[in-house]
Enzyme design. Structure first.
Site, short mmCIF file in Angstrom:
data_model
loop_
_atom_site.label_atom_id
_atom_site.label_comp_id
_atom_site.label_asym_id
_atom_site.label_seq_id
_atom_site.Cartn_x
_atom_site.Cartn_y
_atom_site.Cartn_z
N CYS A 119 0.84 -1.21 0.00
CA CYS A 119 0.00 0.00 0.00
C CYS A 119 0.87 1.25 0.00
CB CYS A 119 -0.94 -0.03 1.22
SG CYS A 119 -1.81 1.51 1.52
N CYS A 146 0.10 3.85 2.65
CA CYS A 146 0.51 3.33 3.96
C CYS A 146 1.99 3.57 4.20
CB CYS A 146 0.22 1.83 4.06
SG CYS A 146 -1.51 1.38 3.93
#
Length: 396
Positions: A295, A298
């Site tokens: 991600c 993230c």
């Protein structure tokens, strides 16, 4: 035997009569004309109330000489989108050129505007540029639009600028702090405007719809605020709408602010399994970062997490919880990012399911903050919002 057959026939006739009456009571039509609209345009009425974003076409028509008529069935007023669409060979589907919100109900309605197809297509705030008559629910929506649209426009503009600056500055921290603050301020003003309207018009169908939408926002309201919102609109005469609000309330209560952190199982980096509740220290705040190695946002949030970890050392426990399906990418990412705080993982279907259900994880990163009592006080995808929450409670 004969009497029995007559009885059955009468019952069938009564059932048929009831069916026809019910159908007639639920029928609607929407006639209109739009100057300059090509006959190739498709006009559709789309139900947009589904909380998961599903859009259901409930009526469609092809215009002739700018005139169109939509027909269908509705049990009660719904929030819909009236869309004028053109077919795109490249996309192999219809693309919307003009759209406007409308609350149709079982009745005969009319659409009109002084603008042409092209001029309406280039305009904003379409709801204020068209007139739809014949629906009491839509009349109520028009009152809402007149009062709340300035706040809607401010929020839309602020969100657009924030997103634009994100890409233009490659998420520059100082720049984004300014634009995100403006966006959050605009969002707060819009929420306040909606609630003010609901309080003034609790019996309006649009107020019930607004309550539905607000109750879809998880960790946005306390249990008391949820109760108050539901009680406010229970006087809505549409019993189906009230029933939907009550169903949404049950879901919202599970994800209310200030609720105790739901428990779930996690796996430590050394392989030991524990209940997350055992990691919460009374008297200290807790920061949870749900993330994954694959991600991008993230990984971009990790420096923000590190900053908070160091800034509130002794006041804040920080846990990053990976939702990576396999262990190797998780460990490689931890090593590369040098994540020195506690690292956990949702390992396997059972843990993944429990963790996802605990916070209704649909997107990551998800940043959760618990207060010193273990209660959820923040749930966000944005590091700046998490930082603002901690600064409010733990100081700058």
């Amino acid at each position: 035997m004969f009497k029995h057959l007559v009885s059955l026939s009468m019952s069938g006739l009564m059932a048929l009569t009831l069916t026809v009456s019910s159908k007639a009571a639920s029928e609607f039509s929407l006639k209109g004309s739009l100057a300059g609209m090509p006959d190739s345009v498709r006009v559709v009425l789309v139900d947009i109330e589904d909380p998961n974003g599903k859009r259901e076409i409930i009526a469609e028509a092809m215009p002739k000489g700018g005139d169109f008529e939509l027909k269908g069935n509705l049990k009660s007023p719904r929030m819909c989108e009236l869309a004028f669409q053109r077919y795109s060979p490249q996309r192999e589907g219809y693309l919307t050129s003009i759209s406007t919100r409308v609350m149709p109900e079982p009745s005969e309605m009319t659409f009109s505007t002084e603008l042409t197809f092209d001029s309406l297509r280039k305009s904003r705030g379409t709801e204020g540029l068209v007139k739809i008559t014949g629906s009491k629910a839509h009349d109520e929506f028009c009152e809402y639009f007149a009062q709340v649209y300035p706040a809607e426009k401010k929020e839309s503009d602020a969100s657009y600028l924030s997103a634009k600056k994100y890409f233009a500055t490659n998420d520059n921290k100082d720049t984004m702090a300014v634009y995100n603050a403006r966006k959050n301020e605009a969002i707060a003003e819009l929420v306040a405007a909606k609630r003010e309207f609901m309080a003034a018009h609790p019996s309006y169908n649009i107020s019930g719809y607004l309550a539905q939408k607000e109750l879809e926002k998880l960790f946005a309201y306390t249990a008391d605020e949820i109760d108050a919102m539901v009680d406010m609109v229970k006087v809505c005469p549409d019993t189906a709408r009230v029933a939907t609000v009550n169903r949404r309330k049950n879901h919202a209560m599970r994800y209310a602010l200030n609720r105790q952190c739901p428990d779930f199982e996690v796996t430590h980096a050394d392989g030991n399994v524990a209940q997350f509740s055992s990691l919460i220290n009374p008297g200290k705040y807790t920061f949870i970062d749900f993330w994954a190695s694959w991600c991008g946002p993230c990984r971009a949030a990790i420096p923000h997490v590190r900053e908070l970890y160091k800034k509130y050392d002794g006041k804040l426990d920080v846990y990053s919880i990976s939702v990576d399906e396999t262990e190797k990418p998780w460990r490689n990412a931890m090593k590369k990012e040098q994540m020195e705080w506690a690292q956990l993982r949702l390992d396997g279907e059972k843990q993944m399911g429990e963790g996802a259900k605990a916070f209704f994880l649909t997107t990551i990163p998800r940043l959760i903050i618990l207060n010193d009592k273990g209660e959820v006080i923040c749930s966000t995808n944005l590091p700046d919002e998490a930082t603002a929450c901690l600064e409010k409670h733990l100081g700058k």
